[in-house]
Scaffold this motif. Structure first.
Motif, PDB file in Angstrom:
ATOM      1  N   LEU A 111       0.826  -1.206   0.000  1.00 17.15           N
ATOM      2  CA  LEU A 111       0.000   0.000   0.000  1.00 17.15           C
ATOM      3  C   LEU A 111       0.863   1.260   0.000  1.00 17.15           C
ATOM      4  CD1 LEU A 111      -2.775  -1.105   2.534  1.00 17.15           C
ATOM      5  CD2 LEU A 111      -2.948  -0.945   0.043  1.00 17.15           C
ATOM      6  N   GLY A 112       1.958   1.223   0.764  1.00 14.12           N
ATOM      7  CA  GLY A 112       2.848   2.384   0.807  1.00 14.12           C
ATOM      8  C   GLY A 112       3.509   2.644  -0.534  1.00 14.12           C
ATOM      9  N   LEU A 113       3.962   1.569  -1.195  1.00 10.82           N
ATOM     10  CA  LEU A 113       4.575   1.739  -2.506  1.00 10.82           C
ATOM     11  C   LEU A 113       3.568   2.243  -3.525  1.00 10.82           C
ATOM     12  CD1 LEU A 113       6.756  -1.508  -2.639  1.00 10.82           C
ATOM     13  CD2 LEU A 113       7.573   0.845  -2.396  1.00 10.82           C
ATOM     14  N   LYS A 114       2.351   1.742  -3.454  1.00  7.13           N
ATOM     15  CA  LYS A 114       1.312   2.206  -4.376  1.00  7.13           C
ATOM     16  C   LYS A 114       1.043   3.686  -4.191  1.00  7.13           C
ATOM     17  CE  LYS A 114      -2.045   1.644  -7.364  1.00  7.13           C
ATOM     18  NZ  LYS A 114      -1.754   1.341  -8.789  1.00  7.13           N
ATOM     19  N   SER A 115       1.047   4.130  -2.929  1.00 12.69           N
ATOM     20  CA  SER A 115       0.800   5.553  -2.655  1.00 12.69           C
ATOM     21  C   SER A 115       1.951   6.428  -3.156  1.00 12.69           C
ATOM     22  CB  SER A 115       0.597   5.745  -1.154  1.00 12.69           C
ATOM     23  OG  SER A 115       0.448   7.098  -0.831  1.00 12.69           O
ATOM     24  N   LEU A 116       3.183   5.923  -3.036  1.00 14.26           N
ATOM     25  CA  LEU A 116       4.332   6.711  -3.458  1.00 14.26           C
ATOM     26  C   LEU A 116       4.439   6.846  -4.968  1.00 14.26           C
ATOM     27  CD1 LEU A 116       7.147   5.497  -1.025  1.00 14.26           C
ATOM     28  CD2 LEU A 116       6.111   7.763  -1.133  1.00 14.26           C
ATOM     29  N   GLU A 117       3.943   5.866  -5.707  1.00 16.50           N
ATOM     30  CA  GLU A 117       4.085   5.885  -7.159  1.00 16.50           C
ATOM     31  C   GLU A 117       3.472   7.136  -7.783  1.00 16.50           C
ATOM     32  OE1 GLU A 117       2.968   2.354  -9.303  1.00 16.50           O
ATOM     33  OE2 GLU A 117       3.625   1.070  -7.646  1.00 16.50           O
ATOM     34  N   SER A 118       2.418   7.621  -7.196  1.00 19.72           N
ATOM     35  CA  SER A 118       1.751   8.801  -7.763  1.00 19.72           C
ATOM     36  C   SER A 118       2.402  10.117  -7.334  1.00 19.72           C
ATOM     37  CB  SER A 118       0.279   8.812  -7.341  1.00 19.72           C
ATOM     38  OG  SER A 118       0.167   8.847  -5.921  1.00 19.72           O
ATOM     39  N   LYS A 119       3.408  10.053  -6.475  1.00 18.55           N
ATOM     40  CA  LYS A 119       4.009  11.276  -5.928  1.00 18.55           C
ATOM     41  C   LYS A 119       5.449  11.473  -6.366  1.00 18.55           C
ATOM     42  CE  LYS A 119       1.177  10.805  -1.743  1.00 18.55           C
ATOM     43  NZ  LYS A 119       1.198  10.662  -0.281  1.00 18.55           N
ATOM     44  N   VAL A 120       5.969  10.594  -7.202  1.00 15.31           N
ATOM     45  CA  VAL A 120       7.372  10.703  -7.600  1.00 15.31           C
ATOM     46  C   VAL A 120       7.460  10.764  -9.114  1.00 15.31           C
ATOM     47  CG1 VAL A 120       8.190   9.473  -5.549  1.00 15.31           C
ATOM     48  CG2 VAL A 120       7.612   8.192  -7.618  1.00 15.31           C
ATOM     49  N   PRO A 121       8.607  11.209  -9.636  1.00  6.86           N
ATOM     50  CA  PRO A 121       8.785  11.274 -11.094  1.00  6.86           C
ATOM     51  C   PRO A 121       8.629   9.900 -11.748  1.00  6.86           C
ATOM     52  CG  PRO A 121      10.497  12.513  -9.969  1.00  6.86           C
ATOM     53  CD  PRO A 121       9.740  11.782  -8.906  1.00  6.86           C
ATOM     54  N   GLY A 122       8.438   9.907 -13.060  1.00  5.18           N
ATOM     55  CA  GLY A 122       8.129   8.691 -13.798  1.00  5.18           C
ATOM     56  C   GLY A 122       9.164   7.597 -13.664  1.00  5.18           C
ATOM     57  N   ALA A 123      10.460   7.937 -13.764  1.00  2.00           N
ATOM     58  CA  ALA A 123      11.505   6.910 -13.698  1.00  2.00           C
ATOM     59  C   ALA A 123      11.502   6.217 -12.342  1.00  2.00           C
ATOM     60  CB  ALA A 123      12.868   7.537 -13.979  1.00  2.00           C
ATOM     61  N   ILE A 124      11.361   7.045 -11.305  1.00  2.00           N
ATOM     62  CA  ILE A 124      11.339   6.462  -9.954  1.00  2.00           C
ATOM     63  C   ILE A 124      10.060   5.656  -9.747  1.00  2.00           C
ATOM     64  CG2 ILE A 124      11.349   7.008  -7.493  1.00  2.00           C
ATOM     65  CD1 ILE A 124      13.019   9.442  -8.117  1.00  2.00           C
ATOM     66  N   ALA A 125       8.956   6.164 -10.321  1.00  2.00           N
ATOM     67  CA  ALA A 125       7.689   5.437 -10.195  1.00  2.00           C
ATOM     68  C   ALA A 125       7.786   4.055 -10.826  1.00  2.00           C
ATOM     69  CB  ALA A 125       6.557   6.242 -10.832  1.00  2.00           C
ATOM     70  N   THR A 126       8.522   3.979 -11.944  1.00  2.00           N
ATOM     71  CA  THR A 126       8.696   2.670 -12.589  1.00  2.00           C
ATOM     72  C   THR A 126       9.479   1.718 -11.691  1.00  2.00           C
ATOM     73  OG1 THR A 126       8.683   3.717 -14.776  1.00  2.00           O
ATOM     74  CG2 THR A 126       9.618   1.495 -14.615  1.00  2.00           C
ATOM     75  N   GLU A 127      10.527   2.246 -11.040  1.00  2.00           N
ATOM     76  CA  GLU A 127      11.300   1.403 -10.124  1.00  2.00           C
ATOM     77  C   GLU A 127      10.457   0.977  -8.936  1.00  2.00           C
ATOM     78  OE1 GLU A 127      14.874   3.308  -8.981  1.00  2.00           O
ATOM     79  OE2 GLU A 127      15.642   3.546 -11.019  1.00  2.00           O
ATOM     80  N   LEU A 128       9.617   1.904  -8.440  1.00  2.00           N
ATOM     81  CA  LEU A 128       8.748   1.555  -7.317  1.00  2.00           C
ATOM     82  C   LEU A 128       7.738   0.488  -7.717  1.00  2.00           C
ATOM     83  CD1 LEU A 128       8.022   5.032  -5.665  1.00  2.00           C
ATOM     84  CD2 LEU A 128       9.427   3.171  -4.758  1.00  2.00           C
ATOM     85  N   ALA A 129       7.265   0.573  -8.958  1.00  2.00           N
ATOM     86  CA  ALA A 129       6.311  -0.428  -9.437  1.00  2.00           C
ATOM     87  C   ALA A 129       6.963  -1.807  -9.478  1.00  2.00           C
ATOM     88  CB  ALA A 129       5.785  -0.037 -10.812  1.00  2.00           C
ATOM     89  N   THR A 130       8.253  -1.824  -9.895  1.00  2.00           N
ATOM     90  CA  THR A 130       8.973  -3.101  -9.917  1.00  2.00           C
ATOM     91  C   THR A 130       9.133  -3.663  -8.507  1.00  2.00           C
ATOM     92  OG1 THR A 130      10.193  -2.400 -11.884  1.00  2.00           O
ATOM     93  CG2 THR A 130      11.103  -4.241 -10.616  1.00  2.00           C
ATOM     94  N   ILE A 131       9.485  -2.774  -7.584  1.00  2.00           N
ATOM     95  CA  ILE A 131       9.626  -3.208  -6.185  1.00  2.00           C
ATOM     96  C   ILE A 131       8.280  -3.675  -5.627  1.00  2.00           C
ATOM     97  CG2 ILE A 131      10.220  -2.439  -3.858  1.00  2.00           C
ATOM     98  CD1 ILE A 131      12.189  -0.478  -5.142  1.00  2.00           C
ATOM     99  N   ARG A 132       7.227  -2.958  -5.974  1.00  2.00           N
ATOM    100  CA  ARG A 132       5.896  -3.346  -5.493  1.00  2.00           C
ATOM    101  C   ARG A 132       5.504  -4.720  -6.025  1.00  2.00           C
ATOM    102  NH1 ARG A 132       0.877  -2.539  -7.671  1.00  2.00           N
ATOM    103  NH2 ARG A 132       1.707  -1.123  -9.244  1.00  2.00           N
ATOM    104  N   GLU A 133       5.849  -4.990  -7.287  1.00  2.00           N
ATOM    105  CA  GLU A 133       5.526  -6.298  -7.855  1.00  2.00           C
ATOM    106  C   GLU A 133       6.301  -7.412  -7.146  1.00  2.00           C
ATOM    107  OE1 GLU A 133       3.702  -9.135 -10.186  1.00  2.00           O
ATOM    108  OE2 GLU A 133       3.209  -7.001  -9.832  1.00  2.00           O
ATOM    109  N   THR A 134       7.563  -7.124  -6.803  1.00  2.84           N
ATOM    110  CA  THR A 134       8.344  -8.107  -6.049  1.00  2.84           C
ATOM    111  C   THR A 134       7.728  -8.363  -4.681  1.00  2.84           C
ATOM    112  OG1 THR A 134      10.363  -7.386  -7.183  1.00  2.84           O
ATOM    113  CG2 THR A 134      10.620  -8.622  -5.136  1.00  2.84           C
ATOM    114  N   ALA A 135       7.290  -7.289  -4.020  1.00  2.00           N
ATOM    115  CA  ALA A 135       6.644  -7.443  -2.715  1.00  2.00           C
ATOM    116  C   ALA A 135       5.338  -8.223  -2.828  1.00  2.00           C
ATOM    117  CB  ALA A 135       6.390  -6.077  -2.090  1.00  2.00           C
ATOM    118  N   ARG A 136       4.608  -7.981  -3.921  1.00  5.48           N
ATOM    119  CA  ARG A 136       3.352  -8.715  -4.120  1.00  5.48           C
ATOM    120  C   ARG A 136       3.621 -10.203  -4.309  1.00  5.48           C
ATOM    121  NH1 ARG A 136       0.600 -11.080  -7.682  1.00  5.48           N
ATOM    122  NH2 ARG A 136       2.138 -10.643  -9.315  1.00  5.48           N
ATOM    123  N   GLU A 137       4.678 -10.525  -5.075  1.00  7.41           N
ATOM    124  CA  GLU A 137       5.039 -11.940  -5.258  1.00  7.41           C
ATOM    125  C   GLU A 137       5.450 -12.566  -3.930  1.00  7.41           C
ATOM    126  OE1 GLU A 137       8.077 -11.933  -8.164  1.00  7.41           O
ATOM    127  OE2 GLU A 137       6.737 -11.481  -9.860  1.00  7.41           O
TER     128      GLU A 137
END
Length: 316
Positions: free
Chosen positions: A147-173
């Protein structure tokens, strides 16, 4: 043959025979005799008397001590894992020993059944405790991270958001892995829907995970005890886990049915037998669980390739 290895019957018989023989010789050749010189008729009478004593002595000893030898032979060969064979009743002092031996086996069987049930219940209680802690602590922590990573994705620049999305997917797995582990530790489907449904669920999970063709053959079986159902489920779970992790099988057959006085579970695959039988494949655990309920487990390699796991559970 070492005289110490002779049956008890023969030991007593030979000792008595020696005593009788010496006694007869003393009577025949000592001054205390019927005639000054032993006559042929007297020697014949003594010989017949000795033979009669030996025959009577042998019959009485066999009647009294044969059950003792039966108990000794059975104790040398008994396998307590199988419950031990009960001996037929006998008369005399040996009969009391046979009755005591049978009663001892009955007590051992009762105590083993009780201790095995307690051991199995303790194992399952520990699994439930670990599963609960994983669900309540690790699972909730990973959910909060997602939930925290999902919230941060909308508040950071695109490149960082992409990295956060990757981290979020790893956490989901990771959260999915935790849920799978919890599901294996605590078989809720077994408690809620019964053994057939639990086995069906295991087969479906294997097919979804590996893409292998899973063939189910489930027949009508008599009602098993809770401990027996748990062992059947755990053995099937471990066998199918081995197939998924080690075998690389394309086709798996799972059968569960009654066969005479037995309820038989079989898991057969066409994968790599050597990998499936490796030391880390849970074989020891399956054997230990089978012993807890007095079941028979066999794990065999099939001609060419593949492994067959067979669990036989007595239900009467």
């Amino acid at each position: 043959m070492d005289p110490r290895d002779l049956p008890l019957y023969w030991k007593v018989f030979l000792v008595n025979g020696a005593v009788f023989t010496v006694g007869t010789a003393v009577l025949a050749f000592s001054p205390a005799r019927v005639s000054e010189r032993v006559l042929a008729s007297e020697a014949a009478v003594l010989t017949v008397g000795l033979a009669a004593m030996l025959v009577v002595n042998a019959a009485l000893l066999r009647l009294s001590l044969a059950p003792v030898d039966r108990v000794i032979r059975e104790m040398d060969a008994v396998r307590l894992q199988d419950g031990g064979a009960r001996l037929s009743p006998a008369a005399g002092a040996g009969g009391r020993l046979v009755a005591s031996y049978n009663a001892m086996l009955d007590r051992i069987a009762t105590e083993r059944a009780t201790s095995n049930a307690k051991a199995l219940a303790a194992q399952e209680a520990e699994r439930h405790r670990i599963a609960q802690e994983l669900h309540d602590e690790v699972g909730q922590s990973l959910t909060a991270v997602l939930l925290g990573l999902k919230s941060l994705e909308s508040k950071v620049p695109g490149a960082i958001a992409t990295e956060l999305a990757t981290i979020r997917e790893t956490a989901r797995e990771g959260l999915d892995d935790v849920r799978r582990v919890v599901g294996r530790l605590r078989p809720g489907v077994l408690e809620d829907l019964g053994l057939h449904s639990a086995l069906t669920s295991l087969c479906s999970d294997l097919a979804a995970l590996t893409g292998a063709e899973v063939i189910r053959q489930f027949g009508r079986v008599p009602q098993l005890s809770r401990e027996q159902e748990l062992v059947v489920y755990r053995v099937a779970q471990e066998a199918l886990t081995n197939v998924a992790r080690h075998a690389g099988a394309r086709r798996v057959a799972v059968s569960f049915a009654r066969l005479g006085d037995l309820v038989v579970l079989e898991v057969t695959d066409d994968g790599q037998a050597r990998a499936a039988l490796s030391p880390g494949s849970g074989i020891v655990g399956m054997h230990e669980r089978a012993q807890l309920i007095g079941a028979r487990l066999s794990i065999d390699t099939l001609p060419g390739h593949g492994v067959r796991v067979r669990l036989e559970v007595g239900w009467r």
